[in-house]
Design an enzyme around this catalytic site. Sequence first.
Site, PDB file in Angstrom:
ATOM      1  N   ARG A   1      -3.489  45.912  49.311  1.00 53.17           N
ATOM      2  CA  ARG A   1      -2.633  45.130  49.200  1.00 53.17           C
ATOM      3  C   ARG A   1      -2.648  43.862  50.063  1.00 53.17           C
ATOM      4  O   ARG A   1      -2.848  44.197  51.370  1.00 53.17           O
ATOM      5  CB  ARG A   1      -1.330  45.503  48.979  1.00 53.17           C
ATOM      6  CG  ARG A   1      -0.270  44.609  48.365  1.00 53.17           C
ATOM      7  CD  ARG A   1       1.297  45.244  48.581  1.00 53.17           C
ATOM      8  NE  ARG A   1       1.822  44.932  49.917  1.00 53.17           N
ATOM      9  CZ  ARG A   1       3.022  45.082  50.105  1.00 53.17           C
ATOM     10  NH1 ARG A   1       4.145  45.507  49.147  1.00 53.17           N
ATOM     11  NH2 ARG A   1       3.766  44.754  51.329  1.00 53.17           N
TER      12      ARG A   1
ATOM     13  N   TYR B   1       8.148  38.104  53.369  1.00 53.73           N
ATOM     14  CA  TYR B   1       8.146  39.669  52.972  1.00 53.73           C
ATOM     15  C   TYR B   1       6.493  40.087  53.208  1.00 53.73           C
ATOM     16  O   TYR B   1       5.850  39.427  52.710  1.00 53.73           O
ATOM     17  CB  TYR B   1       8.546  39.955  51.601  1.00 53.73           C
ATOM     18  CG  TYR B   1       8.254  41.229  51.233  1.00 53.73           C
ATOM     19  CD1 TYR B   1       6.867  41.410  50.291  1.00 53.73           C
ATOM     20  CD2 TYR B   1       8.698  42.301  51.662  1.00 53.73           C
ATOM     21  CE1 TYR B   1       6.280  42.580  50.120  1.00 53.73           C
ATOM     22  CE2 TYR B   1       8.160  43.735  51.426  1.00 53.73           C
ATOM     23  CZ  TYR B   1       6.840  43.789  50.515  1.00 53.73           C
ATOM     24  OH  TYR B   1       6.389  44.993  50.369  1.00 53.73           O
TER      25      TYR B   1
ATOM     26  N   ASP C   1       2.066  41.711  45.993  1.00 50.84           N
ATOM     27  CA  ASP C   1       3.515  41.704  45.693  1.00 50.84           C
ATOM     28  C   ASP C   1       4.347  40.701  45.761  1.00 50.84           C
ATOM     29  O   ASP C   1       4.688  40.039  46.855  1.00 50.84           O
ATOM     30  CB  ASP C   1       4.035  43.014  46.728  1.00 50.84           C
ATOM     31  CG  ASP C   1       5.743  43.334  46.436  1.00 50.84           C
ATOM     32  OD1 ASP C   1       6.200  44.453  46.978  1.00 50.84           O
ATOM     33  OD2 ASP C   1       6.212  42.794  45.283  1.00 50.84           O
TER      34      ASP C   1
ATOM     35  N   HIS D   1       7.469  40.371  45.175  1.00 50.35           N
ATOM     36  CA  HIS D   1       8.705  40.723  45.542  1.00 50.35           C
ATOM     37  C   HIS D   1       9.861  39.848  45.133  1.00 50.35           C
ATOM     38  O   HIS D   1      10.889  39.628  45.731  1.00 50.35           O
ATOM     39  CB  HIS D   1       8.820  40.532  47.348  1.00 50.35           C
ATOM     40  CG  HIS D   1       9.411  41.694  47.795  1.00 50.35           C
ATOM     41  ND1 HIS D   1      10.743  41.467  48.295  1.00 50.35           N
ATOM     42  CD2 HIS D   1       8.994  42.728  47.972  1.00 50.35           C
ATOM     43  CE1 HIS D   1      10.785  42.702  48.784  1.00 50.35           C
ATOM     44  NE2 HIS D   1      10.227  43.617  48.655  1.00 50.35           N
TER      45      HIS D   1
ATOM     46  N   GLU E   1       3.037  42.312  41.475  1.00 48.28           N
ATOM     47  CA  GLU E   1       4.078  43.327  41.380  1.00 48.28           C
ATOM     48  C   GLU E   1       5.142  42.584  41.548  1.00 48.28           C
ATOM     49  O   GLU E   1       5.373  41.456  42.416  1.00 48.28           O
ATOM     50  CB  GLU E   1       3.848  44.277  42.633  1.00 48.28           C
ATOM     51  CG  GLU E   1       5.126  45.092  42.718  1.00 48.28           C
ATOM     52  CD  GLU E   1       5.258  45.926  44.028  1.00 48.28           C
ATOM     53  OE1 GLU E   1       3.902  45.833  44.826  1.00 48.28           O
ATOM     54  OE2 GLU E   1       6.218  46.175  44.577  1.00 48.28           O
TER      55      GLU E   1
ATOM     56  N   GLU F   1      10.065  49.618  41.290  1.00 52.97           N
ATOM     57  CA  GLU F   1      10.448  50.384  42.475  1.00 52.97           C
ATOM     58  C   GLU F   1      11.799  50.133  42.596  1.00 52.97           C
ATOM     59  O   GLU F   1      12.557  51.099  43.464  1.00 52.97           O
ATOM     60  CB  GLU F   1       9.610  49.762  43.799  1.00 52.97           C
ATOM     61  CG  GLU F   1      10.281  48.295  44.242  1.00 52.97           C
ATOM     62  CD  GLU F   1       9.433  47.902  45.549  1.00 52.97           C
ATOM     63  OE1 GLU F   1       8.291  47.803  45.675  1.00 52.97           O
ATOM     64  OE2 GLU F   1      10.333  47.498  46.462  1.00 52.97           O
TER      65      GLU F   1
ATOM     66  N   ARG G   1       6.684  51.517  38.639  1.00 56.54           N
ATOM     67  CA  ARG G   1       6.670  51.862  39.967  1.00 56.54           C
ATOM     68  C   ARG G   1       7.820  52.752  40.326  1.00 56.54           C
ATOM     69  O   ARG G   1       8.158  52.932  41.706  1.00 56.54           O
ATOM     70  CB  ARG G   1       6.487  50.588  40.831  1.00 56.54           C
ATOM     71  CG  ARG G   1       5.163  49.944  40.841  1.00 56.54           C
ATOM     72  CD  ARG G   1       4.987  48.648  41.786  1.00 56.54           C
ATOM     73  NE  ARG G   1       5.600  48.957  43.052  1.00 56.54           N
ATOM     74  CZ  ARG G   1       5.018  49.425  44.151  1.00 56.54           C
ATOM     75  NH1 ARG G   1       4.199  50.389  44.132  1.00 56.54           N
ATOM     76  NH2 ARG G   1       5.786  49.402  45.171  1.00 56.54           N
TER      77      ARG G   1
ATOM     78  N   GLU H   1       1.209  53.878  46.131  1.00 55.89           N
ATOM     79  CA  GLU H   1       1.128  53.079  47.306  1.00 55.89           C
ATOM     80  C   GLU H   1       1.339  53.952  48.755  1.00 55.89           C
ATOM     81  O   GLU H   1       2.195  55.077  48.461  1.00 55.89           O
ATOM     82  CB  GLU H   1       2.665  52.371  47.249  1.00 55.89           C
ATOM     83  CG  GLU H   1       2.817  51.255  48.470  1.00 55.89           C
ATOM     84  CD  GLU H   1       4.085  50.463  48.461  1.00 55.89           C
ATOM     85  OE1 GLU H   1       4.812  50.638  47.569  1.00 55.89           O
ATOM     86  OE2 GLU H   1       4.177  49.682  49.396  1.00 55.89           O
TER      87      GLU H   1
ATOM     88  N   TRP I   1      14.951  37.915  48.302  1.00 60.14           N
ATOM     89  CA  TRP I   1      14.108  38.186  49.409  1.00 60.14           C
ATOM     90  C   TRP I   1      12.942  39.114  48.843  1.00 60.14           C
ATOM     91  O   TRP I   1      12.845  39.939  48.169  1.00 60.14           O
ATOM     92  CB  TRP I   1      14.698  39.058  50.501  1.00 60.14           C
ATOM     93  CG  TRP I   1      13.833  39.556  51.630  1.00 60.14           C
ATOM     94  CD1 TRP I   1      13.171  38.895  52.603  1.00 60.14           C
ATOM     95  CD2 TRP I   1      13.335  40.952  51.711  1.00 60.14           C
ATOM     96  NE1 TRP I   1      12.288  39.582  53.505  1.00 60.14           N
ATOM     97  CE2 TRP I   1      12.396  40.931  52.793  1.00 60.14           C
ATOM     98  CE3 TRP I   1      13.629  42.175  51.044  1.00 60.14           C
ATOM     99  CZ2 TRP I   1      11.918  42.230  53.140  1.00 60.14           C
ATOM    100  CZ3 TRP I   1      12.773  43.312  51.464  1.00 60.14           C
ATOM    101  CH2 TRP I   1      12.234  43.328  52.645  1.00 60.14           C
TER     102      TRP I   1
HETATM  103  C1  CS2 Z   1       7.882  46.679  49.071  1.00 55.11           C
HETATM  104  C2  CS2 Z   1       8.916  47.373  49.742  1.00 55.11           C
HETATM  105  O1  CS2 Z   1       6.155  48.443  49.343  1.00 55.11           O
HETATM  106  C3  CS2 Z   1       6.903  47.440  48.436  1.00 55.11           C
HETATM  107  O2  CS2 Z   1       6.197  47.294  47.491  1.00 55.11           O
HETATM  108  O3  CS2 Z   1       8.594  46.077  47.762  1.00 55.11           O
HETATM  109  O4  CS2 Z   1       8.343  47.229  51.177  1.00 55.11           O
HETATM  110  C4  CS2 Z   1      10.190  47.209  49.909  1.00 55.11           C
HETATM  111  O5  CS2 Z   1      10.499  45.614  50.181  1.00 55.11           O
HETATM  112  C5  CS2 Z   1      11.157  48.031  50.543  1.00 55.11           C
HETATM  113  O6  CS2 Z   1      10.809  49.399  49.985  1.00 55.11           O
HETATM  114  C6  CS2 Z   1      12.227  47.787  50.662  1.00 55.11           C
HETATM  115  O7  CS2 Z   1      13.105  48.582  51.403  1.00 55.11           O
HETATM  116 MG    MG Z   2       7.386  45.949  46.220  1.00 62.59          MG
END
Ligand code: CS2
Ligand code: MG
Length: 424
Positions: free
Chosen positions: A169, A181, A232, A234, A258, A284, A305, A361, A424
């Site tokens: 990634r 991020y 990602d 995000h 993602e 996620e 995810r 992941e 975020w």
């Molecule tokens: C992220 C995570 O791993 C990922 O794909 O989206 O790092 C996410 O930001 C954290 O799990 C939030 O606690």
């Molecule tokens: Mg993520």
Amino acid sequence: MLHTVPAPQSPAQNASQGASQGARILSARVIVTCPGRNFVTLKIETDQGVYGVGDATLNGRELAVASYLEDHVIPCLIGRDAHAIEDIWQYLYRGAYWRRGPVTMTAIAAVDMALWDIKAKIAGLPLYQLLGGACREGMMVYGHANGVSIEETVEVAQSYKEKGYKAIRLQCGVPGLNSTYGVSKDKMFYEPADADLPTENLWDTEAYMRVVPKLFAAAREALGDEPHLLHDVHHRLSPIEAGRLGRDLEPYRPFWMEDAVVAENQDNFRLIRQHTTTPLAVGEIFSSLWDCKDLIQNQLVDYIRATVVHAGGVTHLKRIAAFADVYGVRTGCHGATDLSPITMSAALHVGRSIPNFGIQEYMRHTEATDEVFPHGYHFKDGLLYASETPGLGVDIDEEKAAKYPYQRAYLPVNRLKDGTLFNW
Ligand code: CS2
Ligand code: MG
């Protein structure tokens, strides 16, 4: 047989019924520890002397889940047959009346993981054997290459390729922003919950959308065609911006983009699909099948995810995976550092047992975390291998856990230049 809750029996009374009657839940407790970051663990003990562990960590809201378990769930577990996993799942889900949501489903997940751990330990089998057996030996994982600049990120990606990772990634800094991020100070370990109150970061979508295609061009140039490259977003783009970024990345053939947009409005993904063939991954932050049903059945995503710890445990993740399989959607479970080695262990057993495993992941945990949660999974040539010991193949060392008291920590927030609170 209805599982009415009998009066808690003494071990002697239980023993007189003989082990074949099942394993009665004698006690359960929540362990909060912070070996560099907070983890919440549920430990369920039975009258057979066998216990199970479950991850109950929800980054930034850990104590909410700890209280949900201690104050509302554990009293309902005592005396129940630990083997009645589905019945207990339904009891905790339907019985709460207030269904779904990250706190509820993380608490249910912890109970579910611990009960599967118990069942597999009593059966003397690694969990994947109870879930249908192995569909594969190892699970392909992706590592996290990140850096302040494109050059630094590509350099780190090169090191992941040299370590044998088949999938990497890419997340890099954005010119003009002092933090974003996915970019960590420590290249091997990333922990976004970085302060006692939420850090406020600046966000600039235009600058971000300019840098990501350049990052992928540089990475393809340096790494060649082989490695799978992931990114990602995000949750930080609008649907049309995500369509544009997906199209800009197409020449570099990303494995996925993602969380391209906020996940609540599932129609967003219809619009992105109209503009790009870049594969999409989401989920996620989903806590149940109902959060992703439309995306899956309308094939608006390519990877789902949802995770063991935030989507109701092994039982519910198997349900999500089976539903996804009907539509050709593969799994790509979340595996960040804020999901404990207990979740990683359980995820590998689920991943090994399903036909539509996609990728896992794998953000490595720190040494201190691995000491608190000794586990049997291991990495080799780009794949993670589940433990072969009975159960989940992971434990919590309570003595070591006690050395790390809870430390409140929040995930950051983003604001736009005009001060608007953003994703975020
Ligand atoms: C992220 C995570 O791993 C990922 O794909 O989206 O790092 C996410 O930001 C954290 O799990 C939030 O606690
Ligand atoms: Mg993520």
